[in-house]
Design a protein around this motif. Structure first.
Motif, PDB file in Angstrom:
ATOM      1  N   VAL A 132       8.113  -3.598  -0.160  1.00 59.58           N
ATOM      2  CA  VAL A 132       8.188  -2.246   0.410  1.00 59.58           C
ATOM      3  C   VAL A 132       9.593  -1.678   0.199  1.00 59.58           C
ATOM      4  CG1 VAL A 132       6.454  -2.292   2.264  1.00 59.58           C
ATOM      5  CG2 VAL A 132       8.710  -3.300   2.665  1.00 59.58           C
ATOM      6  N   GLY A 133       9.695  -0.376   0.363  1.00 57.24           N
ATOM      7  CA  GLY A 133      11.007   0.257   0.404  1.00 57.24           C
ATOM      8  C   GLY A 133      11.637  -0.004   1.770  1.00 57.24           C
ATOM      9  N   LYS A 181       7.950  12.199  -0.073  1.00 55.94           N
ATOM     10  CA  LYS A 181       6.957  13.096  -0.665  1.00 55.94           C
ATOM     11  C   LYS A 181       6.639  14.242   0.280  1.00 55.94           C
ATOM     12  CE  LYS A 181       3.612   9.502   0.367  1.00 55.94           C
ATOM     13  NZ  LYS A 181       3.323   8.217  -0.095  1.00 55.94           N
ATOM     14  N   HIS A 227      -4.385   5.430   7.111  1.00 59.15           N
ATOM     15  CA  HIS A 227      -3.051   5.760   7.624  1.00 59.15           C
ATOM     16  C   HIS A 227      -2.761   7.247   7.502  1.00 59.15           C
ATOM     17  CE1 HIS A 227      -2.020   1.422   7.443  1.00 59.15           C
ATOM     18  NE2 HIS A 227      -1.161   1.755   8.381  1.00 59.15           N
ATOM     19  N   GLY A 255      10.940   8.062  -5.984  1.00 59.13           N
ATOM     20  CA  GLY A 255      11.342   7.036  -5.007  1.00 59.13           C
ATOM     21  C   GLY A 255      10.237   5.999  -4.831  1.00 59.13           C
ATOM     22  N   ASN A 256       8.995   6.469  -4.710  1.00 57.54           N
ATOM     23  CA  ASN A 256       7.876   5.537  -4.581  1.00 57.54           C
ATOM     24  C   ASN A 256       7.741   4.689  -5.847  1.00 57.54           C
ATOM     25  OD1 ASN A 256       6.308   8.302  -3.149  1.00 57.54           O
ATOM     26  ND2 ASN A 256       6.692   6.459  -1.991  1.00 57.54           N
ATOM     27  N   GLY A 280       0.823  -1.204   0.000  1.00 57.92           N
ATOM     28  CA  GLY A 280       0.000   0.000   0.000  1.00 57.92           C
ATOM     29  C   GLY A 280       0.851   1.244   0.000  1.00 57.92           C
ATOM     30  N   MET A 299      14.281  10.169  -0.463  1.00 61.95           N
ATOM     31  CA  MET A 299      13.406  11.095  -1.183  1.00 61.95           C
ATOM     32  C   MET A 299      11.990  10.891  -0.656  1.00 61.95           C
ATOM     33  SD  MET A 299      12.564  11.448  -5.261  1.00 61.95           S
ATOM     34  CE  MET A 299      14.172  12.015  -5.779  1.00 61.95           C
ATOM     35  N   GLN A 326       0.387   5.673   0.980  1.00 59.60           N
ATOM     36  CA  GLN A 326      -0.481   6.693   1.562  1.00 59.60           C
ATOM     37  C   GLN A 326      -0.800   7.797   0.548  1.00 59.60           C
ATOM     38  OE1 GLN A 326       0.146   8.124   5.594  1.00 59.60           O
ATOM     39  NE2 GLN A 326       2.163   7.198   5.460  1.00 59.60           N
ATOM     40  N   ASP A 366      -3.479  -4.529   7.895  1.00 55.60           N
ATOM     41  CA  ASP A 366      -3.608  -4.528   6.424  1.00 55.60           C
ATOM     42  C   ASP A 366      -3.031  -5.820   5.852  1.00 55.60           C
ATOM     43  OD1 ASP A 366      -4.353  -1.857   6.675  1.00 55.60           O
ATOM     44  OD2 ASP A 366      -2.377  -1.072   6.093  1.00 55.60           O
ATOM     45  N   ASP A 410      12.518   1.832   4.132  1.00 55.62           N
ATOM     46  CA  ASP A 410      12.001   2.588   5.285  1.00 55.62           C
ATOM     47  C   ASP A 410      10.849   1.873   5.995  1.00 55.62           C
ATOM     48  OD1 ASP A 410      10.545   3.182   2.822  1.00 55.62           O
ATOM     49  OD2 ASP A 410       9.407   4.604   4.035  1.00 55.62           O
ATOM     50  N   GLN A 411      10.207   0.895   5.335  1.00 57.02           N
ATOM     51  CA  GLN A 411       9.059   0.218   5.952  1.00 57.02           C
ATOM     52  C   GLN A 411       9.430  -1.127   6.579  1.00 57.02           C
ATOM     53  OE1 GLN A 411       6.009   1.604   6.333  1.00 57.02           O
ATOM     54  NE2 GLN A 411       6.987   3.414   5.452  1.00 57.02           N
ATOM     55  N   ILE A 449      16.136   5.549  -3.029  1.00 53.71           N
ATOM     56  CA  ILE A 449      16.271   6.777  -3.808  1.00 53.71           C
ATOM     57  C   ILE A 449      16.312   7.942  -2.821  1.00 53.71           C
ATOM     58  CG2 ILE A 449      15.158   8.231  -5.549  1.00 53.71           C
ATOM     59  CD1 ILE A 449      16.220   5.496  -6.617  1.00 53.71           C
ATOM     60  N   ALA A 497      15.798   0.838  -3.882  1.00 59.52           N
ATOM     61  CA  ALA A 497      14.970   0.909  -2.677  1.00 59.52           C
ATOM     62  C   ALA A 497      15.374   2.106  -1.820  1.00 59.52           C
ATOM     63  CB  ALA A 497      15.097  -0.379  -1.878  1.00 59.52           C
ATOM     64  N   TYR A 533       0.120   3.509  14.404  1.00 60.78           N
ATOM     65  CA  TYR A 533       0.155   3.356  12.941  1.00 60.78           C
ATOM     66  C   TYR A 533       0.649   1.972  12.490  1.00 60.78           C
ATOM     67  CZ  TYR A 533       1.827   4.693   8.192  1.00 60.78           C
ATOM     68  OH  TYR A 533       2.084   4.763   6.852  1.00 60.78           O
ATOM     69  N   MET A 560      -1.001  -1.089  10.004  1.00 61.13           N
ATOM     70  CA  MET A 560      -0.261  -1.658   8.874  1.00 61.13           C
ATOM     71  C   MET A 560      -0.169  -3.183   9.005  1.00 61.13           C
ATOM     72  SD  MET A 560       3.291  -0.316   7.315  1.00 61.13           S
ATOM     73  CE  MET A 560       4.374  -1.419   6.398  1.00 61.13           C
TER      74      MET A 560
HETATM   75  P1  TYM Z   1       4.509   5.284   1.829  1.00 60.12           P
HETATM   76  O1  TYM Z   1       3.161   5.743   1.401  1.00 60.12           O
HETATM   77  O2  TYM Z   1       5.366   6.251   2.555  1.00 60.12           O
HETATM   78  O3  TYM Z   1       5.337   4.766   0.586  1.00 60.12           O
HETATM   79  C1  TYM Z   1       4.824   3.772  -0.328  1.00 60.12           C
HETATM   80  C2  TYM Z   1       5.928   2.797  -0.693  1.00 60.12           C
HETATM   81  O4  TYM Z   1       7.028   3.502  -1.301  1.00 60.12           O
HETATM   82  C3  TYM Z   1       8.233   3.179  -0.650  1.00 60.12           C
HETATM   83  N1  TYM Z   1       9.114   4.375  -0.667  1.00 60.12           N
HETATM   84  C4  TYM Z   1      10.347   4.411  -1.175  1.00 60.12           C
HETATM   85  N2  TYM Z   1      11.079   3.464  -1.768  1.00 60.12           N
HETATM   86  C5  TYM Z   1      12.324   3.813  -2.184  1.00 60.12           C
HETATM   87  N3  TYM Z   1      12.852   5.039  -2.061  1.00 60.12           N
HETATM   88  C6  TYM Z   1      12.143   6.021  -1.472  1.00 60.12           C
HETATM   89  N4  TYM Z   1      12.671   7.229  -1.346  1.00 60.12           N
HETATM   90  C7  TYM Z   1      10.817   5.735  -0.997  1.00 60.12           C
HETATM   91  N5  TYM Z   1       9.845   6.447  -0.373  1.00 60.12           N
HETATM   92  C8  TYM Z   1       8.813   5.595  -0.170  1.00 60.12           C
HETATM   93  C9  TYM Z   1       7.820   2.813   0.769  1.00 60.12           C
HETATM   94  O5  TYM Z   1       8.780   2.019   1.406  1.00 60.12           O
HETATM   95  C10 TYM Z   1       6.539   2.078   0.526  1.00 60.12           C
HETATM   96  O6  TYM Z   1       6.805   0.739   0.177  1.00 60.12           O
HETATM   97  N6  TYM Z   1       3.320   2.617   5.857  1.00 60.12           N
HETATM   98  C11 TYM Z   1       3.417   2.587   4.394  1.00 60.12           C
HETATM   99  C12 TYM Z   1       2.092   2.296   3.722  1.00 60.12           C
HETATM  100  C13 TYM Z   1       1.446   1.057   4.144  1.00 60.12           C
HETATM  101  C14 TYM Z   1       1.810  -0.271   3.768  1.00 60.12           C
HETATM  102  C15 TYM Z   1       0.874  -1.114   4.396  1.00 60.12           C
HETATM  103  C16 TYM Z   1       2.820  -0.763   2.970  1.00 60.12           C
HETATM  104  C17 TYM Z   1       0.368   0.950   4.969  1.00 60.12           C
HETATM  105  N7  TYM Z   1       0.008  -0.350   5.111  1.00 60.12           N
HETATM  106  C18 TYM Z   1       0.948  -2.499   4.244  1.00 60.12           C
HETATM  107  C19 TYM Z   1       2.886  -2.165   2.808  1.00 60.12           C
HETATM  108  C20 TYM Z   1       1.970  -3.001   3.438  1.00 60.12           C
HETATM  109  C21 TYM Z   1       3.900   3.947   3.939  1.00 60.12           C
HETATM  110  O7  TYM Z   1       3.762   4.947   4.603  1.00 60.12           O
HETATM  111  O8  TYM Z   1       4.386   3.939   2.667  1.00 60.12           O
END
Ligand code: TYM
Length: 343
Positions: free
Chosen positions: A146-147, A199, A45, A19-20, A9, A197, A11, A135, A149-150, A187, A185, A128, A132
């Protein structure tokens, strides 16, 4: 239909960044053929930060359209909005009773967000990761792309699943993180390349958005922070800006670091910046066009999301029946008939 189940997922907080796209969405679309994928716009979230209601509604639909524009195919995957499936919030409550305060207190994202939203450190921000976990666990998920950070949140989801199963029998699948592709993963911010990076970064020049116009992309890369060393090497500690550009170029072009270093062996930062911008523009242009088409036709988008929510809801109810039963909660007479296929 024994393909591994994938859940992920994002947000709807502002537009998605490059990055996303490279760290998440591109991997998601690649998994659709051999996995049973569920992709979710996690609007609940995003409420942990204050949202303007009218704008928020648009951002949620924008993100759903962006998922589709990036290549998520509703014929292959389930795509839906989190708040359309009430079981997410319901399971989050149940799991919060299996999550320790100390565990949540260790979450680095909570610490970061408490600093950046010091005026609004609400309980939702703290819990939070439980939402997650809900989910993910709701769908018997095997893999979660996921990236980096997660990752910590995902480890918590695993711990909660193991704890619950230890007490109540094997109800949940313990999910595996799938931290997406090496450099891609991670950026980094174009102005402060030691940070990811994000948002939510304030500076416009810091982040490339998926929907940025080509001119804006070129300008941002031209102004990207590098260093005064005048050499193009893969040394993240001393040259984080250069390494970030190399990572972005190779992620956009599907090249290895070795190939990138060979390609840029001329050591000219100006060319590195422009060629990285060009690679990113070529990657994002078709996405932007499809997004605009989708947003121009609300009925198509709403139809896709309604069907996605219906599928997700039926699947979620199967898990909810198991969880409620395991906990000894009496089942509501009518509730699970549809999920069981009774009419
Ligand atoms: P979110 O919304 O911040 O980011 C969505 C996905 O993008 C990845 N990501 C990145 N990957 C590489 N480089 C970057 N600079 C970068 N910025 C963001 C994040 O790691 C993510 O995979 N908590 C989560 C959302 C969520 C979720 C879940 C994800 C809620 N429930 C269940 C997986 C499974 C979040 O805030 O991602």
């Amino acid at each position: 239909m024994n393909r591994p189940i994938v859940f992920s997922g994002a947000q709807p907080t502002g537009q998605l960044t490059l990055g996303n796209y490279l760290g998440a969405l591109r991997q998601w679309t690649a998994m659709q053929n051999d996995h049973d994928c569920i992709f979710c716009v996690v609007d609940l979230h995003a409420l942990t930060v204050r949202q303007d209601p009218a704008l928020f509604r648009e951002k949620i639909l924008d993100l759903a359209a962006l998922f589709l524009a990036c290549g998520i195919d509703p014929q292959k995957s389930t795509i839906f909005i989190q708040s359309h499936v009430p079981a997410h919030a319901e399971l989050a409550w149940l799991l919060s009773t299996f999550t320790m305060m100390g565990e949540l207190d260790r979450m680095t994202q909570f610490k970061d967000k408490s600093r950046s939203h010091a005026h609004n450190i609400n309980a939702g921000l703290f819990t939070y990761p439980v939402l997650m976990a809900a989910d993910i666990l709701l769908y018997g998920t095997h893999k979660v792309p996921v990236g980096e950070d997660q990752k910590q949140h995902l480890e918590l989801a695993r711990d909660v699943a193991v704890r619950f199963n230890g007490l109540h029998g094997k109800v949940f699948v313990v999910p595996e993180p799938l931290v997406t592709g090496g450099g891609a993963a991670r950026i980094k911010d174009l102005q402060e390349p030691t940070k990811k990076m994000s948002k939510s970064a304030e500076a416009d020049l810091a982040k490339v958005m998926i929907l940025d116009e080509p001119d804006a992309i070129l300008k941002k890369f031209k102004k990207a922070m590098t260093d005064g060393l005048g050499i193009i090497r893969n040394n993240e500690a001393s040259q984080p800006g250069v390494v970030n550009l190399l990572n972005i170029w190779r992620a956009a072009r599907g090249a290895s670091m070795e190939e990138a270093l060979k390609h840029f062996s001329h050591n000219q930062y100006g060319r590195l910046k422009v060629e990285t911008a060009e690679a990113v523009i070529a990657l994002l242009e078709p996405v932007r066009r499809r997004f605009q088409e989708l947003r121009a036709d609300p009925t198509e988008l709403e139809g896709i999301l309604a069907r996605g929510a219906e599928t997700a809801m039926v699947r979620a109810e199967v898990m909810m029946e198991r969880v409620l039963t395991a906990l000894g909660l009496p089942l509501h007479g009518q509730r699970f008939r549809r999920a069981r296929g009774d009419s």
